[in-house]
Scaffold this active site. Sequence first.
Site, short mmCIF file in Angstrom:
data_model
loop_
_atom_site.label_atom_id
_atom_site.label_comp_id
_atom_site.label_asym_id
_atom_site.label_seq_id
_atom_site.Cartn_x
_atom_site.Cartn_y
_atom_site.Cartn_z
N GLY A 1 0.84 -1.21 0.00
CA GLY A 1 0.00 0.00 0.00
C GLY A 1 0.87 1.25 0.00
N GLU B 1 9.40 -2.60 4.56
CA GLU B 1 8.71 -2.45 3.26
C GLU B 1 9.70 -2.08 2.17
OE1 GLU B 1 4.19 -1.19 4.53
OE2 GLU B 1 5.70 0.36 4.55
C1 5RP Z 1 2.64 0.92 6.30
C2 5RP Z 1 2.37 1.53 4.99
C3 5RP Z 1 1.02 1.30 4.40
O1 5RP Z 1 1.18 0.60 3.21
C4 5RP Z 1 0.35 2.61 4.16
O2 5RP Z 1 0.27 3.29 5.43
C5 5RP Z 1 -1.05 2.47 3.58
O3 5RP Z 1 -1.90 1.86 4.49
P1 5RP Z 1 -3.45 1.64 4.20
O4 5RP Z 1 -3.56 0.63 3.12
O5 5RP Z 1 -3.99 1.18 5.54
O6 5RP Z 1 -4.02 2.98 3.81
O7 5RP Z 1 3.19 2.19 4.39
O8 5RP Z 1 3.89 1.29 6.81
#
Ligand code: 5RP
Length: 229
Positions: free
Chosen positions: A83, A104
């Site tokens: 994400g 990530e």
């Molecule tokens: C976690 C991230 C997530 O991918 C990002 O915050 C998006 O999250 P969501 O899909 O809940 O909106 O970088 O560290």
Amino acid sequence: MIEGKRRAAQAALSEVKDGQILGIGTGSTVAIFIEILAERIRNEGLSLMCVPTSYQSAHLAMERGIRLTTLEEHPTLDLAVDGADEIDRELNLIKGGGAALTREKIVDSAAKRFVVIADKSKLVERLGSKAAVPIEVIPMSWRRVANMVRVLGGEPRLRDGGDRKDGPLVTDNGNFILDINFGPIEDPRALEFELKRIPGVVEVGLFVNLANAAYIGSERGVEKIERKS
Ligand code: 5RP
């Protein structure tokens, strides 16, 4: 918003092939992806293994019967799905809303192909328009890093542990997160470089030139953005 996330996750599933080693990101959109991936594995008898980027995705994947592996065993991945908190049309990203940015970035950059899944609210003209840039820092360094970040024009805030943890949030790696408000960012690559040079900074939540494609979901459908070069 939830429908946009679901559509994006569903669309990214078309990239998954039998026998692949997948990187799986973190967050609510990835959680939907893990659920539908597990269903597809069950229905089609696929043989897949995943490298998770957080305890959140590891635990969910395990609960759903997805086989996990490590980057030590598989240093190159076929595909990573993750994400984002903001995405520009060049597919540069701000990530780290779930404090998983370091793992990530390691996992997403280890994949031959990295695709982003997000709802439409994440698409911006310029990174930094809405989201702060998270950086993961070694705890003893945080105040000094914060001072140096101010010199670069950012307004840092130590991320709090929230309702269930007094004091600062502690990442899966045992570090702190500084969320830095820069406003719209002119040159994300240069900023990533400047932040990364500060002693004590483990990783920066700017992902420049890493994503190959993004699936942006909305109530109406999915827009696919593919990187040109
Ligand atoms: C976690 C991230 C997530 O991918 C990002 O915050 C998006 O999250 P969501 O899909 O809940 O909106 O970088 O560290």
